[in-house]
Scaffold this motif. Structure first.
Motif, PDB file in Angstrom:
ATOM      1  N   ARG A 200       0.823  -1.206   0.000  1.00  0.00           N
ATOM      2  CA  ARG A 200       0.000   0.000   0.000  1.00  0.00           C
ATOM      3  C   ARG A 200       0.858   1.257   0.000  1.00  0.00           C
ATOM      4  NH1 ARG A 200      -5.364   1.659   1.620  1.00  0.00           N
ATOM      5  NH2 ARG A 200      -6.023  -0.495   1.720  1.00  0.00           N
ATOM      6  N   CYS A 201       0.476   2.209  -0.849  1.00  0.00           N
ATOM      7  CA  CYS A 201       1.201   3.475  -0.927  1.00  0.00           C
ATOM      8  C   CYS A 201       0.895   4.313   0.315  1.00  0.00           C
ATOM      9  CB  CYS A 201       0.790   4.233  -2.183  1.00  0.00           C
ATOM     10  SG  CYS A 201       1.424   5.924  -2.225  1.00  0.00           S
ATOM     11  N   PRO A 202       1.917   4.735   1.064  1.00  0.00           N
ATOM     12  CA  PRO A 202       1.661   5.525   2.271  1.00  0.00           C
ATOM     13  C   PRO A 202       1.134   6.922   1.962  1.00  0.00           C
ATOM     14  CG  PRO A 202       4.022   5.314   1.895  1.00  0.00           C
ATOM     15  CD  PRO A 202       3.351   4.479   0.860  1.00  0.00           C
ATOM     16  N   THR A 203       1.267   7.369   0.730  1.00  0.00           N
ATOM     17  CA  THR A 203       0.803   8.708   0.376  1.00  0.00           C
ATOM     18  C   THR A 203      -0.662   8.713  -0.062  1.00  0.00           C
ATOM     19  OG1 THR A 203       3.040   9.258  -0.338  1.00  0.00           O
ATOM     20  CG2 THR A 203       1.285  10.735  -1.059  1.00  0.00           C
ATOM     21  N   CYS A 204      -1.014   7.861  -1.035  1.00  0.00           N
ATOM     22  CA  CYS A 204      -2.378   7.928  -1.580  1.00  0.00           C
ATOM     23  C   CYS A 204      -3.233   6.732  -1.185  1.00  0.00           C
ATOM     24  CB  CYS A 204      -2.349   8.102  -3.099  1.00  0.00           C
ATOM     25  SG  CYS A 204      -1.831   6.624  -3.977  1.00  0.00           S
ATOM     26  N   GLY A 205      -2.640   5.705  -0.576  1.00  0.00           N
ATOM     27  CA  GLY A 205      -3.436   4.586  -0.074  1.00  0.00           C
ATOM     28  C   GLY A 205      -3.795   3.526  -1.096  1.00  0.00           C
ATOM     29  N   THR A 206      -3.361   3.689  -2.347  1.00  0.00           N
ATOM     30  CA  THR A 206      -3.645   2.638  -3.338  1.00  0.00           C
ATOM     31  C   THR A 206      -2.549   1.576  -3.284  1.00  0.00           C
ATOM     32  OG1 THR A 206      -2.344   3.620  -5.112  1.00  0.00           O
ATOM     33  CG2 THR A 206      -4.614   4.403  -4.885  1.00  0.00           C
ATOM     34  N   TYR A 207      -2.759   0.509  -4.036  1.00  0.00           N
ATOM     35  CA  TYR A 207      -1.737  -0.532  -4.122  1.00  0.00           C
ATOM     36  C   TYR A 207      -0.832  -0.286  -5.337  1.00  0.00           C
ATOM     37  CZ  TYR A 207      -4.214  -2.983  -0.456  1.00  0.00           C
ATOM     38  OH  TYR A 207      -4.786  -3.322   0.738  1.00  0.00           O
ATOM     39  N   VAL A 214       8.425   4.388  -6.904  1.00  0.00           N
ATOM     40  CA  VAL A 214       7.483   5.438  -7.277  1.00  0.00           C
ATOM     41  C   VAL A 214       6.098   4.848  -7.459  1.00  0.00           C
ATOM     42  CG1 VAL A 214       6.902   7.194  -8.997  1.00  0.00           C
ATOM     43  CG2 VAL A 214       9.292   6.806  -8.379  1.00  0.00           C
ATOM     44  N   CYS A 215       5.124   5.429  -6.737  1.00  0.00           N
ATOM     45  CA  CYS A 215       3.725   5.028  -6.906  1.00  0.00           C
ATOM     46  C   CYS A 215       3.199   5.713  -8.160  1.00  0.00           C
ATOM     47  CB  CYS A 215       2.913   5.440  -5.684  1.00  0.00           C
ATOM     48  SG  CYS A 215       1.134   5.322  -5.932  1.00  0.00           S
ATOM     49  N   LEU A 216       2.711   4.939  -9.115  1.00  0.00           N
ATOM     50  CA  LEU A 216       2.265   5.524 -10.380  1.00  0.00           C
ATOM     51  C   LEU A 216       0.881   6.161 -10.262  1.00  0.00           C
ATOM     52  CD1 LEU A 216       3.585   2.828 -12.890  1.00  0.00           C
ATOM     53  CD2 LEU A 216       4.592   5.053 -12.339  1.00  0.00           C
ATOM     54  N   SER A 217       0.179   5.914  -9.152  1.00  0.00           N
ATOM     55  CA  SER A 217      -1.129   6.555  -8.965  1.00  0.00           C
ATOM     56  C   SER A 217      -0.984   8.003  -8.501  1.00  0.00           C
ATOM     57  CB  SER A 217      -1.975   5.772  -7.964  1.00  0.00           C
ATOM     58  OG  SER A 217      -2.450   4.587  -8.550  1.00  0.00           O
ATOM     59  N   CYS A 218      -0.008   8.268  -7.642  1.00  0.00           N
ATOM     60  CA  CYS A 218       0.135   9.633  -7.128  1.00  0.00           C
ATOM     61  C   CYS A 218       1.479  10.266  -7.484  1.00  0.00           C
ATOM     62  CB  CYS A 218      -0.076   9.666  -5.612  1.00  0.00           C
ATOM     63  SG  CYS A 218       1.238   8.850  -4.678  1.00  0.00           S
ATOM     64  N   GLY A 219       2.387   9.465  -8.019  1.00  0.00           N
ATOM     65  CA  GLY A 219       3.678  10.006  -8.440  1.00  0.00           C
ATOM     66  C   GLY A 219       4.679  10.220  -7.321  1.00  0.00           C
TER      67      GLY A 219
HETATM   68 ZN   LIG Z   1       0.436   6.689  -4.168  1.00  0.00          ZN
END
Ligand SMILES: [Zn+2]
Ligand SMILES: [Zn+2]
Length: 226
Positions: A200-207, A214-219
């Motif tokens: 889980r991304c600690p910034t945006c909460g998506t997987y 780098v989380c590609l949902s929130c960058g």
């Molecule tokens: Zn994210």
């Protein structure tokens, strides 16, 4: 080969280093309920040559041992037995998990050593273990007594729900991980309906999906396994 019999101090070190959280389900776990699991199953030691092969293919180095803090994680008895003796392949998530365990191993070892050196702590812990073994105290009694020792989850409010990754299509899957793309970028995401909380991304909460750190949902760049 004989199974490793955990000393109370070892178990305590592992439990403490992982902030009192079950490694597999991510939920808080009270010390008396804690069992210690091997990420790379102990049965690997029974097959000649297999450990060396794993050291090589998982990039663990020749000094990696099955029974060491680099391979021990705290978990619920249920979570331990549901995983069984399964050896997961050297997938990115698996390597990331082993890396995370490795990064906590120094602190687990330090806590265990301190507990052994601190006679009073060691004595209480030893008493606790033998009382549990002899059924003088039940685990339930201890849990209710030590309930307030339960730690908070590392990711507050994490729910075992897989968000649909809208706009991403699966290129290929396997080993619980899918390679996905939105036509421009590619990343990896878990396919398990209850993904390990470390995804889980600690910034945006998506997987994710994830491209390295780098989380590609929130960058946002993060240490997703911390
Ligand atoms: Zn994210
Ligand atoms: Zn669990």
């Amino acid at each position: 080969m004989a199974k490793h019999k955990f000393m109370a101090a070892e178990k305590f070190g592992v439990w403490h280093a992982f902030d009192g959280q079950c490694f597999w389900c991510g939920k808080p776990i009270a010390y008396p309920q804690t069992t210690v699991d091997h990420v790379i199953p102990e049965s690997v030691e029974d097959k000649p040559g297999l450990l060396d092969e794993i050291r090589r293919t998982y990039g663990l180095g020749p000094e990696f041992e099955i029974n060491s803090f680099r391979n021990w994680v705290p978990c619920h008895g249920n979570c331990n037995s549901s995983k069984g003796k399964r050896l997961y392949g050297p997938s990115p998530a698996m390597l990331a998990l082993l890396d995370m365990v490795g990064r906590r191993s120094d602190s687990a070892a330090k806590i265990a050593r301190r507990t052994t050196e601190d006679r009073e702590k060691g004595r209480i812990l030893g008493k606790l273990e033998s009382a549990l073994e002899a059924n003088v105290i039940t685990r339930e009694e201890l849990v209710s007594l030590l309930g307030d020792l339960d730690h908070q989850p590392l990711v507050p409010g994490a729910q075992p729900v897989l968000e649909l990754l809208r706009g991403w299509t699966v290129v290929r899957g396997g080993n619980g991980i899918a390679t996905v793309t939105d036509g421009r970028r590619a990343g990896i995401a878990p396919t398990d309906p209850n993904p390990h909380h470390s995804w889980r991304c600690p910034t945006c909460g998506t997987y994710g999906p994830w491209n390295g750190v780098v989380c590609l949902s929130c960058g946002q760049m993060s240490e997703p396994w911390d």
